[in-house]
Write a protein that holds these residues in place. Sequence first.
Motif, PDB file in Angstrom:
ATOM      1  N   TYR A 673      -0.976   8.395  95.435  1.00  0.00           N
ATOM      2  CA  TYR A 673      -0.132   9.600  95.508  1.00  0.00           C
ATOM      3  C   TYR A 673      -0.560  10.528  94.383  1.00  0.00           C
ATOM      4  N   TRP A 674      -1.372  11.552  94.735  1.00  0.00           N
ATOM      5  CA  TRP A 674      -1.929  12.466  93.741  1.00  0.00           C
ATOM      6  C   TRP A 674      -0.929  13.592  93.453  1.00  0.00           C
ATOM      7  N   VAL A 675      -0.536  13.704  92.206  1.00  0.00           N
ATOM      8  CA  VAL A 675       0.460  14.694  91.798  1.00  0.00           C
ATOM      9  C   VAL A 675      -0.058  15.455  90.584  1.00  0.00           C
ATOM     10  N   GLU A 676       0.616  16.580  90.267  1.00  0.00           N
ATOM     11  CA  GLU A 676       0.244  17.430  89.130  1.00  0.00           C
ATOM     12  C   GLU A 676       1.269  17.220  88.012  1.00  0.00           C
ATOM     13  N   ILE A 677       0.897  16.394  87.014  1.00  0.00           N
ATOM     14  CA  ILE A 677       1.816  16.021  85.940  1.00  0.00           C
ATOM     15  C   ILE A 677       1.044  15.868  84.644  1.00  0.00           C
ATOM     16  N   ILE A 753      20.115  10.642  73.884  1.00  0.00           N
ATOM     17  CA  ILE A 753      19.169  11.771  73.949  1.00  0.00           C
ATOM     18  C   ILE A 753      18.157  11.567  75.073  1.00  0.00           C
ATOM     19  N   GLY A 754      17.908  10.311  75.422  1.00  0.00           N
ATOM     20  CA  GLY A 754      16.814   9.992  76.345  1.00  0.00           C
ATOM     21  C   GLY A 754      16.859  10.758  77.648  1.00  0.00           C
ATOM     22  N   LEU A 755      18.029  10.807  78.308  1.00  0.00           N
ATOM     23  CA  LEU A 755      18.107  11.503  79.588  1.00  0.00           C
ATOM     24  C   LEU A 755      17.926  13.008  79.438  1.00  0.00           C
ATOM     25  N   THR A 756      18.389  13.542  78.314  1.00  0.00           N
ATOM     26  CA  THR A 756      18.196  14.976  78.063  1.00  0.00           C
ATOM     27  C   THR A 756      16.709  15.302  77.975  1.00  0.00           C
ATOM     28  N   ILE A 757      15.971  14.484  77.213  1.00  0.00           N
ATOM     29  CA  ILE A 757      14.526  14.702  77.074  1.00  0.00           C
ATOM     30  C   ILE A 757      13.835  14.487  78.408  1.00  0.00           C
ATOM     31  N   THR A 758      14.234  13.429  79.115  1.00  0.00           N
ATOM     32  CA  THR A 758      13.615  13.146  80.411  1.00  0.00           C
ATOM     33  C   THR A 758      13.762  14.331  81.359  1.00  0.00           C
ATOM     34  N   LYS A 759      14.971  14.881  81.449  1.00  0.00           N
ATOM     35  CA  LYS A 759      15.207  16.018  82.350  1.00  0.00           C
ATOM     36  C   LYS A 759      14.338  17.222  81.962  1.00  0.00           C
ATOM     37  N   GLN A 760      14.259  17.519  80.663  1.00  0.00           N
ATOM     38  CA  GLN A 760      13.506  18.689  80.238  1.00  0.00           C
ATOM     39  C   GLN A 760      12.002  18.478  80.411  1.00  0.00           C
ATOM     40  N   LEU A 761      11.513  17.252  80.190  1.00  0.00           N
ATOM     41  CA  LEU A 761      10.093  16.970  80.395  1.00  0.00           C
ATOM     42  C   LEU A 761       9.717  17.140  81.868  1.00  0.00           C
ATOM     43  N   ILE A 762      10.539  16.605  82.759  1.00  0.00           N
ATOM     44  CA  ILE A 762      10.242  16.723  84.196  1.00  0.00           C
ATOM     45  C   ILE A 762      10.247  18.188  84.627  1.00  0.00           C
ATOM     46  N   GLU A 763      11.184  18.965  84.130  1.00  0.00           N
ATOM     47  CA  GLU A 763      11.248  20.381  84.501  1.00  0.00           C
ATOM     48  C   GLU A 763      10.065  21.156  83.937  1.00  0.00           C
ATOM     49  N   LEU A 764       9.568  20.769  82.735  1.00  0.00           N
ATOM     50  CA  LEU A 764       8.370  21.403  82.187  1.00  0.00           C
ATOM     51  C   LEU A 764       7.141  21.126  83.062  1.00  0.00           C
ATOM     52  N   MET A 765       7.169  20.016  83.802  1.00  0.00           N
ATOM     53  CA  MET A 765       6.068  19.684  84.717  1.00  0.00           C
ATOM     54  C   MET A 765       6.326  20.250  86.118  1.00  0.00           C
ATOM     55  N   ASN A 766       7.219  21.265  86.223  1.00  0.00           N
ATOM     56  CA  ASN A 766       7.558  21.911  87.503  1.00  0.00           C
ATOM     57  C   ASN A 766       8.203  20.927  88.477  1.00  0.00           C
ATOM     58  N   GLY A 767       8.874  19.894  87.935  1.00  0.00           N
ATOM     59  CA  GLY A 767       9.569  18.934  88.772  1.00  0.00           C
ATOM     60  C   GLY A 767      11.075  19.076  88.632  1.00  0.00           C
ATOM     61  N   THR A 768      11.793  18.213  89.339  1.00  0.00           N
ATOM     62  CA  THR A 768      13.253  18.194  89.251  1.00  0.00           C
ATOM     63  C   THR A 768      13.716  16.742  89.148  1.00  0.00           C
ATOM     64  N   ILE A 769      14.873  16.557  88.508  1.00  0.00           N
ATOM     65  CA  ILE A 769      15.462  15.223  88.402  1.00  0.00           C
ATOM     66  C   ILE A 769      16.930  15.324  88.789  1.00  0.00           C
ATOM     67  N   ASP A 770      17.429  14.332  89.517  1.00  0.00           N
ATOM     68  CA  ASP A 770      18.827  14.332  89.925  1.00  0.00           C
ATOM     69  C   ASP A 770      19.237  12.876  90.197  1.00  0.00           C
TER      70      ASP A 770
END
Length: 932
Positions: A673-677, A753-770
């Motif tokens: 599964y080739w993704v842009e991350i 803090i972990g989930l806060t960082i995780t959410k912001q990192l994913i969004e910086l990679m043009n992704g979403t988390i929910d």
Amino acid sequence: MKFQAKFTLFTFLLSLTFIGVTMSFYIWHSSSQAKSVTIEKAQYLLIAKAEKLSGYFNGLINRVATYASTPLLKTMEFEKIGPFLRAEREHYKDDFEKFILGLPNGHFYNTAGGNPAYKGLRSFDDKDPNAKLKTIANRRYLQITTNENTKGERVSYVSEPMVSYTTGVHQVVIASSILSEEGKVVGMLGGAIDWGRIEKRLNLIRDEFSSVFGMGTKFFLVSFAGEYWYHWDEKKAFSYKNDENGQPLFNAIGERVVIRNKIINESSPELVEVGKRMILGEKGSSLIRDPQSGSESYYIFAPIDSTKYSIGMIVSKNAILNPVKQLQGFLILITLAITLLVMLVSVLFARKFSEPIITLSKAAQKMSKGAWKGVLESNGKDEVAQLTQSFNLMLDSVNKREKSLVESQALFKVLAENAPVGIFRADINGLCAYVNDRWCKIVGLSFEDSIGKSWTLAIHPEDREGVVKKWDNFSWGKEKFHLEFRFLKIDGSVSWVFGQAGPEIDPFGNINGFIGTITEISAQKNLEKELEAHRDELKQLVDEKTKDLMVAKESAEKSSQAKSEFLARMSHELRTPMNAILGFTQLLEMNAHSKLSDAENKNLGMVSSAGKHLLKLINEVLDLSRVESGDMDLSIEVVDMVPIVDNVISLSKSHADEKGISLEYREIPKESYWVEIDPLRFKQAFLNLVSNAIKYNKPNGSVIISYEKQENRRMRLGIRDTGYGIAEDQKEKLFIPFERLGVNEENIEGTGIGLTITKQLIELMNGTIDFESTVGEGSYFYIDVPVSKKASLPTLAEEKADSVQPFLSRNNKKILYIEDIPANVELVRQILSHREEINFLSANTALAGIELAQSETPNLILMDIHMPGMDGITAFKKLQAIKKTQNIPVIALTADAMDVDIKNALNIGFKNYITKPIDVDVFLKAIDEVVA
């Protein structure tokens, strides 16, 4: 003259005119057809002969090309080739006068002889061993087939007629390239055709045309350079030039000088034009008058396609027109007979129809004067009766239309005079024929001053030129007339209007004039002027705000830079003491079971756990600060996410086993599964979600990992657990920093803090988390990231956490540690003391380390980055500049944990980058990878 006589004469003359026009057209058309057929016949015959000649030359071209492609000729050895060519020439002596084997330098062999002193090459005197060699370097057939043949293709070419160097005959050379087995041009083969043989064929064609079109028919041929090489006038065809003594003249290369006449040098411009078309290979015909005799002749011409020559013949106009004259005489006789018949019919026709027509004529005269109100009697059903009935209907229709016109004029006057816009009508010259009252008020002119004058005279002088130009283009149908402009009134006031107009077209499609309107827009223009002033004022305010924003931006950038520097400093300062705490704790744990009591082992474990928790808190706080300040530098790449997920699952297995939690795929992935991350940050985010799923799970629970393809080129990575779930009123707080939703009561370690960082990192990679969660059943967290349009090259899969550790060979290895803090040096010394094969060296400054590296030549250098005097980056560059130390691998061992520092170090050549506090297992593995 009475109507009946007039009608008879009229009918006769009308019929005669019709017959005359018809027969004249028929005679003209038939004559033209006959003339065209005769010309087309001549042209068809000439084209057929040209195609026959082209076929003759094609056969010769193919034969020469076939010879040139044989393996024997590719050798270019004339001793072997000569006998073959002579035999072929003898066999085809009716076609070829000789064969020529040309070299790219211009020297040549031929079947007519050769100079033995030059191995058969032709010279000016083949019996003299010192004679000068002849050359065909300037012959176009050699240049085109060899020297200009840069693509290495087999090229065939038919030359212009010329005089042979060797035999002196008039000839045409058919040349073809000779290619070596490697496809290179090595020479050319030419077949010389005696011009006399071609001339015989041309004579036969001339005689055939003379038999068809008369003895006055003339025939000629021009080359592709426009030269006459066959002509009915021998003076025009080529001839030799002699000196004053009648002796032949020769040029510099030994060729007889030939007098050449060109068709494009003729005195007649029409003939010159024909010559140009013949040179271009066109076919056709042209009527040309002889400037001397004044007679006209048809010049008919066609190309010989395979040679680029062109043949032509001249047929006198009289020969073409003889059939036409015979046809014209026959048609004139028919015309006279028809005229007599028409005269008789006209008399009879006039007697039968004159009376009703006279009656209708009188009634029409009265109707034109408005004096006829009655109805004509109509008897019978013939055309005259129908005409009478039509007259009665027409009279009724005229009366109705007259009434309607009066009503329409009245209605138009009411509408025009009460219209809110100015209405005008102009004739085709642009002069006003009608204006309404509103138009007069807008323009400031009276009705009398407007009619018969150009309305453009009232336009403001500054707008007049543009409006007049627009009106001219409109009147010629080039564009529409839609325009804003100004009128200047007599009182000096200005009136802005929007004008538009269209053509007035009658039922027959003729333009009788133009109708248009003008709408006053002065109020709108004044409003636009006010808006422009407001825009200028707004622009000034925007400029001032922009200047304030720039100042604020500069201040924010300085603040951000200061924050980044503070984060880097805090990271270094916090990690430095933690290095000693956690490092020596790990050393104690390595020997704990043999030297410490159970209570001491338990205490040591608590110290280690607290230290790791503190380190994790430091890392997460710094990550959060970097993300929020925009200093988080991501490296987006096209990668296969499966190996990264596999690695995280492998790393998390031991943690899951300790908790009694099963960790597995819902379905093992069978494809990439080739993704842009950013691979590193994606791994951090996913690892945090898996750790949370294990940490907050129920005893004997499970964590299921899944992949799901989404719409819009997205890939979903899911983590489903069987934990306690999240209450509905707590869900909004989940991604808030330091918000743990009351889990402290359950004695579970965490920073919030972990989930806060995780959410912001994913969004910086043009992704979403929910996530989705049900209390008592568990939670389902998922990440959606962009799928790449095309896969990257496969990368090496990350090593599993439980992979076999490499080990050092038993040969002694020197490791030099350059570090200014003694506690850090002592920690590394004790860690490496467990490896007997390692000889440990240290230096407390960069300069001392460089000197020690040169004298001891270690197998590996461990380099601190922040040191007094000279930092580690500068020291590394100096080591790279020294020949003795430039190949020694260097690992950075530092408290600088910023992403940009790590990337910069790896980019300039560090083998690895290990951040403090040291993880002993990771540290030893990195050393093993370099020096094992």
